[in-house]
Design a protein around this motif. Structure first.
Motif, PDB file in Angstrom:
ATOM      1  N   ALA A  44       8.064  -9.106 -13.548  1.00  0.00           N
ATOM      2  CA  ALA A  44       7.568 -10.191 -14.393  1.00  0.00           C
ATOM      3  C   ALA A  44       6.054 -10.347 -14.290  1.00  0.00           C
ATOM      4  CB  ALA A  44       8.255 -11.503 -14.009  1.00  0.00           C
ATOM      5  N   ALA A  45       5.478  -9.969 -13.157  1.00  0.00           N
ATOM      6  CA  ALA A  45       4.039 -10.141 -12.941  1.00  0.00           C
ATOM      7  C   ALA A  45       3.198  -9.037 -13.579  1.00  0.00           C
ATOM      8  CB  ALA A  45       3.748 -10.196 -11.441  1.00  0.00           C
ATOM      9  N   LEU A  46       3.820  -7.927 -13.910  1.00  0.00           N
ATOM     10  CA  LEU A  46       3.057  -6.784 -14.423  1.00  0.00           C
ATOM     11  C   LEU A  46       3.028  -6.757 -15.947  1.00  0.00           C
ATOM     12  CD1 LEU A  46       4.302  -3.989 -11.994  1.00  0.00           C
ATOM     13  CD2 LEU A  46       2.149  -5.266 -11.906  1.00  0.00           C
ATOM     14  N   PRO A  47       1.843  -6.749 -16.525  1.00  0.00           N
ATOM     15  CA  PRO A  47       1.733  -6.610 -17.981  1.00  0.00           C
ATOM     16  C   PRO A  47       2.330  -5.277 -18.447  1.00  0.00           C
ATOM     17  CG  PRO A  47      -0.378  -7.233 -17.008  1.00  0.00           C
ATOM     18  CD  PRO A  47       0.544  -6.888 -15.878  1.00  0.00           C
ATOM     19  N   ALA A  48       2.727  -5.232 -19.695  1.00  0.00           N
ATOM     20  CA  ALA A  48       3.389  -4.050 -20.253  1.00  0.00           C
ATOM     21  C   ALA A  48       2.536  -2.790 -20.172  1.00  0.00           C
ATOM     22  CB  ALA A  48       3.798  -4.314 -21.693  1.00  0.00           C
ATOM     23  N   ASP A  49       1.212  -2.925 -20.150  1.00  0.00           N
ATOM     24  CA  ASP A  49       0.345  -1.746 -20.153  1.00  0.00           C
ATOM     25  C   ASP A  49       0.107  -1.161 -18.763  1.00  0.00           C
ATOM     26  OD1 ASP A  49      -1.212  -3.906 -19.326  1.00  0.00           O
ATOM     27  OD2 ASP A  49      -3.035  -3.123 -20.249  1.00  0.00           O
ATOM     28  N   VAL A  50       0.655  -1.763 -17.719  1.00  0.00           N
ATOM     29  CA  VAL A  50       0.496  -1.233 -16.360  1.00  0.00           C
ATOM     30  C   VAL A  50       1.385  -0.007 -16.194  1.00  0.00           C
ATOM     31  CG1 VAL A  50       0.901  -1.683 -13.909  1.00  0.00           C
ATOM     32  CG2 VAL A  50      -0.173  -3.434 -15.338  1.00  0.00           C
ATOM     33  N   GLN A  51       0.813   1.047 -15.644  1.00  0.00           N
ATOM     34  CA  GLN A  51       1.540   2.284 -15.390  1.00  0.00           C
ATOM     35  C   GLN A  51       1.731   2.472 -13.892  1.00  0.00           C
ATOM     36  OE1 GLN A  51       2.741   4.429 -17.877  1.00  0.00           O
ATOM     37  NE2 GLN A  51       2.162   2.666 -19.112  1.00  0.00           N
TER      38      GLN A  51
ATOM     39  N   SER B 233       0.859  -1.184   0.000  1.00  0.00           N
ATOM     40  CA  SER B 233       0.000   0.000   0.000  1.00  0.00           C
ATOM     41  C   SER B 233       0.897   1.236   0.000  1.00  0.00           C
ATOM     42  CB  SER B 233      -0.929   0.001   1.224  1.00  0.00           C
ATOM     43  OG  SER B 233      -0.174   0.009   2.420  1.00  0.00           O
ATOM     44  N   GLY B 234       0.290   2.406   0.015  1.00  0.00           N
ATOM     45  CA  GLY B 234       1.052   3.651   0.052  1.00  0.00           C
ATOM     46  C   GLY B 234       0.305   4.763  -0.637  1.00  0.00           C
ATOM     47  N   ASP B 235       1.022   5.857  -0.903  1.00  0.00           N
ATOM     48  CA  ASP B 235       0.377   7.024  -1.512  1.00  0.00           C
ATOM     49  C   ASP B 235       0.721   7.160  -3.000  1.00  0.00           C
ATOM     50  OD1 ASP B 235       3.007   7.855  -1.310  1.00  0.00           O
ATOM     51  OD2 ASP B 235       2.567   9.699  -0.213  1.00  0.00           O
ATOM     52  N   PHE B 236       0.982   6.056  -3.648  1.00  0.00           N
ATOM     53  CA  PHE B 236       1.317   6.004  -5.062  1.00  0.00           C
ATOM     54  C   PHE B 236       0.061   5.689  -5.888  1.00  0.00           C
ATOM     55  CE2 PHE B 236       2.065   1.955  -2.970  1.00  0.00           C
ATOM     56  CZ  PHE B 236       1.262   1.111  -3.709  1.00  0.00           C
ATOM     57  N   PHE B 237       0.234   5.689  -7.204  1.00  0.00           N
ATOM     58  CA  PHE B 237      -0.869   5.366  -8.112  1.00  0.00           C
ATOM     59  C   PHE B 237      -0.433   4.269  -9.081  1.00  0.00           C
ATOM     60  CE2 PHE B 237      -1.340   9.782  -6.895  1.00  0.00           C
ATOM     61  CZ  PHE B 237      -2.643   9.796  -6.433  1.00  0.00           C
ATOM     62  N   ILE B 238      -1.356   3.376  -9.375  1.00  0.00           N
ATOM     63  CA  ILE B 238      -1.131   2.314 -10.357  1.00  0.00           C
ATOM     64  C   ILE B 238      -2.354   2.273 -11.259  1.00  0.00           C
ATOM     65  CG2 ILE B 238      -0.857  -0.161 -10.713  1.00  0.00           C
ATOM     66  CD1 ILE B 238       0.436  -0.385  -8.022  1.00  0.00           C
ATOM     67  N   GLU B 239      -2.109   2.176 -12.564  1.00  0.00           N
ATOM     68  CA  GLU B 239      -3.216   2.009 -13.511  1.00  0.00           C
ATOM     69  C   GLU B 239      -2.972   0.763 -14.339  1.00  0.00           C
ATOM     70  OE1 GLU B 239      -4.216   5.391 -15.839  1.00  0.00           O
ATOM     71  OE2 GLU B 239      -4.243   6.705 -14.116  1.00  0.00           O
ATOM     72  N   PRO B 240      -3.893  -0.140 -14.387  1.00  0.00           N
ATOM     73  CA  PRO B 240      -5.161  -0.128 -13.649  1.00  0.00           C
ATOM     74  C   PRO B 240      -4.945  -0.475 -12.179  1.00  0.00           C
ATOM     75  CG  PRO B 240      -4.977  -2.179 -14.848  1.00  0.00           C
ATOM     76  CD  PRO B 240      -3.779  -1.342 -15.239  1.00  0.00           C
ATOM     77  N   ASP B 241      -5.887  -0.049 -11.343  1.00  0.00           N
ATOM     78  CA  ASP B 241      -5.804  -0.302  -9.900  1.00  0.00           C
ATOM     79  C   ASP B 241      -5.651  -1.780  -9.581  1.00  0.00           C
ATOM     80  OD1 ASP B 241      -6.135   2.402  -9.418  1.00  0.00           O
ATOM     81  OD2 ASP B 241      -8.278   2.234  -8.984  1.00  0.00           O
TER      82      ASP B 241
END
Length: 96
Positions: free
Chosen positions: A66-73, A30-38
């Protein structure tokens, strides 16, 4: 176990976890960051779940990447930053 890391120029990342037979268990990032998609936050938690506690910074970071798809920001957070917070939760400091 609880670890925090303020990413330089970024945001705070917090990792709460338990150990079960030497492996990461009940991992919650957790934290005060942002991830898209949530929903990608669940992928980070899953990537760390079951990792050996002594796997080390590079392994934790690589598992997340490795777990994050290329489109994750990721905004204000990085796989390396999460790995540091995991290390701190384990009482290992910032060792890479």
């Amino acid at each position: 176990m609880h670890g925090q890391y303020k990413i330089p120029g970024g945001k705070l990342v917090v990792v709460d976890l338990e150990l079960d037979q030497g492996r990461l268990h009940q991992v919650q990032v957790s934290g005060d960051f942002f991830i898209e998609p949530d929903s990608a936050l669940a992928l980070i938690n899953q990537a760390l779940q079951g990792q050996p506690a002594d796997a080390g910074h590079a392994t934790f970071s690589a598992a997340i990447q490795a777990a994050l798809p290329a489109d994750v920001q990721l905004y204000g957070i990085s796989a390396d930053g999460v790995a540091v917070a995991v290390q701190r939760a384990l009482g290992l400091g910032d060792a890479a």
